[in-house]
Design an enzyme around this catalytic site. Structure first.
Site, PDB file in Angstrom:
ATOM      1  N   GLU A 160       1.003  -1.490  -0.400  1.00  0.00           N
ATOM      2  CA  GLU A 160      -0.131  -0.499  -0.439  1.00  0.00           C
ATOM      3  C   GLU A 160       0.825   1.070  -0.395  1.00  0.00           C
ATOM      4  OE1 GLU A 160      -2.846  -0.025   3.291  1.00  0.00           O
ATOM      5  OE2 GLU A 160      -3.951  -1.910   2.808  1.00  0.00           O
ATOM      6  N   GLU A 347      -5.626  -8.352   0.970  1.00  0.00           N
ATOM      7  CA  GLU A 347      -5.861  -8.779   2.406  1.00  0.00           C
ATOM      8  C   GLU A 347      -7.778  -8.689   2.192  1.00  0.00           C
ATOM      9  OE1 GLU A 347      -4.422  -4.720   4.843  1.00  0.00           O
ATOM     10  OE2 GLU A 347      -2.354  -5.787   4.240  1.00  0.00           O
TER      11      GLU A 347
HETATM   12  O1  IFM Z   1      -4.216  -3.150   9.039  1.00  0.00           O
HETATM   13  C1  IFM Z   1      -3.622  -2.235   7.715  1.00  0.00           C
HETATM   14  C2  IFM Z   1      -3.213  -3.071   6.973  1.00  0.00           C
HETATM   15  O2  IFM Z   1      -2.069  -2.850   7.676  1.00  0.00           O
HETATM   16  C3  IFM Z   1      -3.028  -2.553   5.983  1.00  0.00           C
HETATM   17  N1  IFM Z   1      -3.847  -2.681   4.746  1.00  0.00           N
HETATM   18  C4  IFM Z   1      -5.601  -2.211   5.421  1.00  0.00           C
HETATM   19  C5  IFM Z   1      -5.503  -3.356   7.875  1.00  0.00           C
HETATM   20  C6  IFM Z   1      -6.471  -2.306   7.483  1.00  0.00           C
HETATM   21  O3  IFM Z   1      -6.446  -1.140   7.638  1.00  0.00           O
END
Ligand code: IFM
Length: 466
Positions: A160, A347
């Site tokens: 990210e 994710e």
């Molecule tokens: O916890 C985070 C992660 O580190 C990166 N993506 C989003 C998740 C939830 O906010």
């Protein structure tokens, strides 16, 4: 069609703890956590889930889940305390042990090289707005390729970059807590450049495991059928989507977006765009929600002239709308617009307020031969969230999108950045005082889903492992 991969994910600073162990240096998150008011309640990742020491327990959980892949991140300050120079053997040994044990359990180690824990020494030298940080990332990545390249089954360079750049240097909500739009754009470029340089180093080593980057694109939907809302939705998503995907897929930076930010051009030098566009084997996307947006007058911080439309949607504990079909839409939109060869949802998950309660005596829950836990967490909301989003992902695959895997975020409740431990995303409940792990109902649900039992008959080639 390649077999579908089910996994679970974590990141180093969020779970490891052991902040001062074995020569680990300080990171921007260690420092940010100590800044008054930066993180809820002054919480830190000093102990977190204690996974640096308790990883064998976490591995047992992964085995019980039956996942084919575990996405974890390597803590840069454990490998280079100051962000450069000779590596720390203890750090490398730790990740080698973890990878070896995963492989022995039949679980693919999927390593993220950079998930936001920049060594403080590099921030002191200017951080991501400085070009040299990209070179430092590539050197660090090359150390990992050399030390773990025979074990890691899948590499993700940067997690990210939008968050690292725009939350960290633009909005100041994440470490290092700076607020300057120009710096955010410089940071974004150098994160991409770091990815490109790492990729070049990887190819030079001739390693075969797939490698890619993880983005958190935003593809908001227009709040109404009006053409101006459709245009606003397009503009709203550009900073999180085209700003990264265009250069990654060889199209350079999107001029229409940059034109709205004249004081904030990425500092592109000759050869940068070729490096950034080096061919990747896969793209990771992290998806949590989808906004509805409408056209609105441009203003400071909203140069794209849009605003979020009020929503009737049910929300998670983060206040994020639950929109499973948004994941389907996003996968379809991204794979139509960019030539993405293989896409992984790296994710997806939800925070809810979970409360452990004493579990019924043996024979009650969970079903099957699993030893019954003393506590139970009935997290129906998370089960519905995971079920609907996994189904959306498989629907996109059935409709021809090259989706090849899905990782639940997260294996464990963990340190949710500036919100500390107040938000629980885990399949496993963590009692942060004792470190005890309690699989939630969603853990058993996900185990069954991975085994092909929860979304109807598994399509051909769809199985728990890889
Ligand atoms: O916890 C985070 C992660 O580190 C990166 N993506 C989003 C998740 C939830 O906010």
């Amino acid at each position: 069609m390649r077999p579908f991969l089910w996994g679970a994910a974590t990141a180093a600073y969020q779970v490891e703890g052991s902040a001062g162990a074995e020569g680990r240096g300080s990171s921007i998150w260690d420092e940010f956590c100590r800044r008054p008011g930066a993180v809820l309640g002054g919480m830190t990742g000093d102990l977190a889930c204690d996974s640096y020491r308790r990883w064998p327990e976490d591995l047992e959980l992964l085995k019980r889940l039956g996942v084919g892949s575990y996405r974890f991140s390597v803590a840069w300050p454990r490998i280079q305390a100051e962000g450069s120079g000779r590596p720390l053997q203890a750090g490398l040994d730790h990740y080698r042990r973890l990878c070896e044990a995963l492989l022995e359990a039949g679980i693919e180690p999927a390593a993220t090289i950079y998930h936001w824990d920049l060594p403080s020494a590099l921030e002191a030298a200017g951080g991501w707005p400085e070009r040299d940080t990209a070179r430092r990332l590539a050197d660090y990545a090359d150390i990992l390729f050399g030390a773990l390249g025979d074990l890691v089954g899948r590499w993700f360079t940067v997690n990210e970059p939008w968050c690292a750049a725009f939350l960290g240097y633009g909005q100041g909500l994440h470490a290092p807590g700076r607020r300057d739009e120009g710096e955010a754009y410089r940071a974004a470029h150098h994160l991409l450049l770091g990815h490109g340089l790492a990729l070049r180093a990887y190819r030079a080593r001739g390693l075969a495991a797939p490698i890619g980057i993880v983005l958190n694109p935003s593809t908001p939907r227009p709040a109404t059928a009006r053409a101006e809302d459709a245009a606003a939705a397009e503009r709203a998503g550009a900073q999180r989507t085209a700003l990264f995907l265009d250069p990654l897929y060889g199209r350079g930076y999107p001029e229409a977006h940059l034109a709205l930010h004249p004081a904030a051009r990425p500092p592109v030098e000759e050869g940068d765009l070729e490096l950034i566009a080096g061919p990747c084997d896969m793209l990771g996307i992290n998806y949590y929600d989808e906004d509805a947006v409408e056209a609105a007058p441009a203003g400071p911080g909203r140069l794209e002239a849009w605003r979020k439309a009020p929503s009737w949607r049910e929300k998670t504990d983060m206040g994020w709308d639950i929109v499973p079909e948004g994941l389907y839409r996003q996968i379809m939109a991204l794979t139509r617009r960019w030539p993405i060869g293989a896409l992984y949802v790296t994710e997806n998950g939800a925070a809810f307020r979970d409360e452990p309660e004493p579990a019924p005596p043996a024979g009650g829950f969970p079903p099957s031969a699993e030893p019954g836990p003393a506590f139970r967490v009935r997290d129906r909301g998370r089960i519905e969230y995971l079920r609907s989003h996994a189904a959306a992902c498989l629907r996109a695959r059935a409709d021809g999108a090259p989706v090849e895997g899905y990782y639940a975020w997260s294996l464990l409740d963990n340190f949710e950045w500036s919100l500390g431990y107040s938000k629980r995303f885990g399949l496993v409940y963590v009692d942060f005082a004792s470190g005890e792990r309690i699989p939630k109902d969603s853990f058993w649900f996900y185990r069954d889903l991975v085994a092909g039992q929860e979304l109807g008959a598994p399509p051909a080639g769809l199985s728990g492992g890889s």
